[in-house]
Design a protein around this motif. Structure first.
Motif, PDB file in Angstrom:
ATOM      1  N   ILE A   1       0.549  -1.426   0.290  1.00 47.98           N
ATOM      2  CA  ILE A   1      -0.091   0.072   0.264  1.00 47.98           C
ATOM      3  C   ILE A   1       0.572   1.484   0.098  1.00 47.98           C
ATOM      4  O   ILE A   1       0.835   2.540  -0.582  1.00 47.98           O
ATOM      5  CB  ILE A   1      -0.634   0.254   1.316  1.00 47.98           C
TER       6      ILE A   1
ATOM      7  N   HIS B   1       0.987   3.948  -2.823  1.00 44.65           N
ATOM      8  CA  HIS B   1       0.697   5.400  -1.836  1.00 44.65           C
ATOM      9  C   HIS B   1       2.009   6.298  -2.713  1.00 44.65           C
ATOM     10  O   HIS B   1       1.929   7.816  -3.247  1.00 44.65           O
ATOM     11  CB  HIS B   1       0.366   5.967  -0.816  1.00 44.65           C
TER      12      HIS B   1
ATOM     13  N   HIS C   1      -5.707   0.765  -7.403  1.00 49.14           N
ATOM     14  CA  HIS C   1      -5.251   1.307  -6.154  1.00 49.14           C
ATOM     15  C   HIS C   1      -6.576   1.287  -4.950  1.00 49.14           C
ATOM     16  O   HIS C   1      -6.300   0.491  -3.898  1.00 49.14           O
ATOM     17  CB  HIS C   1      -5.292   2.864  -5.670  1.00 49.14           C
TER      18      HIS C   1
ATOM     19  N   GLU D   1      -7.323  -1.985  -2.276  1.00 48.16           N
ATOM     20  CA  GLU D   1      -7.550  -1.945  -0.330  1.00 48.16           C
ATOM     21  C   GLU D   1      -8.613  -1.790  -0.275  1.00 48.16           C
ATOM     22  O   GLU D   1      -8.642  -2.994   1.139  1.00 48.16           O
ATOM     23  CB  GLU D   1      -7.918   0.056  -0.386  1.00 48.16           C
TER      24      GLU D   1
ATOM     25  N   HIS E   1      -6.840  11.182   1.810  1.00 49.80           N
ATOM     26  CA  HIS E   1      -6.873  10.036   1.461  1.00 49.80           C
ATOM     27  C   HIS E   1      -5.666   8.844   2.355  1.00 49.80           C
ATOM     28  O   HIS E   1      -6.159   7.565   2.914  1.00 49.80           O
ATOM     29  CB  HIS E   1      -6.793   9.394   0.478  1.00 49.80           C
TER      30      HIS E   1
ATOM     31  N   ASP F   1      -7.327   5.323   5.333  1.00 48.71           N
ATOM     32  CA  ASP F   1      -6.086   4.771   5.306  1.00 48.71           C
ATOM     33  C   ASP F   1      -5.281   3.972   6.299  1.00 48.71           C
ATOM     34  O   ASP F   1      -5.291   3.260   7.083  1.00 48.71           O
ATOM     35  CB  ASP F   1      -4.653   4.707   4.402  1.00 48.71           C
TER      36      ASP F   1
ATOM     37  N   TYR G   1      -7.564   1.945   9.181  1.00 43.62           N
ATOM     38  CA  TYR G   1      -7.520   0.189   8.855  1.00 43.62           C
ATOM     39  C   TYR G   1      -6.523  -0.116   8.800  1.00 43.62           C
ATOM     40  O   TYR G   1      -6.922  -1.364   9.729  1.00 43.62           O
ATOM     41  CB  TYR G   1      -7.798   0.133   7.657  1.00 43.62           C
TER      42      TYR G   1
HETATM   43 FE   FE2 Z   1      -4.621   4.041  -0.161  1.00 41.51          FE
END
Ligand code: FE2
Length: 165
Positions: A21, A25, A62, A66, A121, A126, A129
């Motif tokens: 991830i 990013h 992306h 996710e 974001h 993010d 989570y």
């Molecule tokens: Fe993300």
């Protein structure tokens, strides 16, 4: 390019502690920095629209990845997060349309908007989570092995033409 000329400088503060991830990013940040250079170098509207399009496509891919991760981890706030994604894609869509209509006059407003959008974001939704996975004990290792292979294939396919350093 020296560090202080970078429009959006990546820092460890943006890490969600999941390498796949984080890599994605950083790739989004790369595309945004490529957009900034395009604007600074007065590239034409069509060229800038091409970078915006790459940003939108990469963002969509992306977000899909996710969402799969959250599903596999049985993340309890997945629906709210998916709604956030939908909202962000909608905003990106609007921006592409606005750029198509107004061109150069909105370029700096567009860059500021995208920077805040990307920061929101990563830092806003993010981080939540990744903290929840750690708390619930979900191991991202196996998922990462699968996702990393898939991600490499995906990156190869796109050619990553926006990569400039
Ligand atoms: Fe993300």
């Amino acid at each position: 390019m020296s560090d202080n000329e970078v429009f959006f400088k990546w820092s460890p503060d943006y890490s969600v502690n999941i390498k796949t991830i984080d890599d994605q990013h950083q790739e989004l940040v790369n595309i945004l920095n490529r957009l900034f250079i395009g604007v600074a170098m007065c590239e034409d509207d069509q060229f800038i629209a091409g970078i915006l399009d790459a940003l939108k496509n990469y963002t969509q891919t992306h977000f899909e990845l996710e969402e799969r991760l959250m599903q596999q981890a049985k993340y309890k706030d997945i629906e709210a997060h998916k709604l956030e994604h939908k909202k962000l894609i909608g905003q990106l869509d609007q921006l592409c349309k606005k750029h198509a209509l107004e061109g150069k006059s909105i370029q700096y407003e567009m860059l500021d908007f995208l920077k805040a959008w990307l920061q929101d974001h990563i830092l806003g939704v993010d981080k939540k989570y990744s903290a929840a996975f750690q708390q619930s004990g979900f191991s991202v290792d196996a998922w990462e092995r699968e996702a990393t292979a898939e991600f490499s294939a995906m990156a190869e396919k796109t050619g990553r033409w926006w990569k400039i350093w």
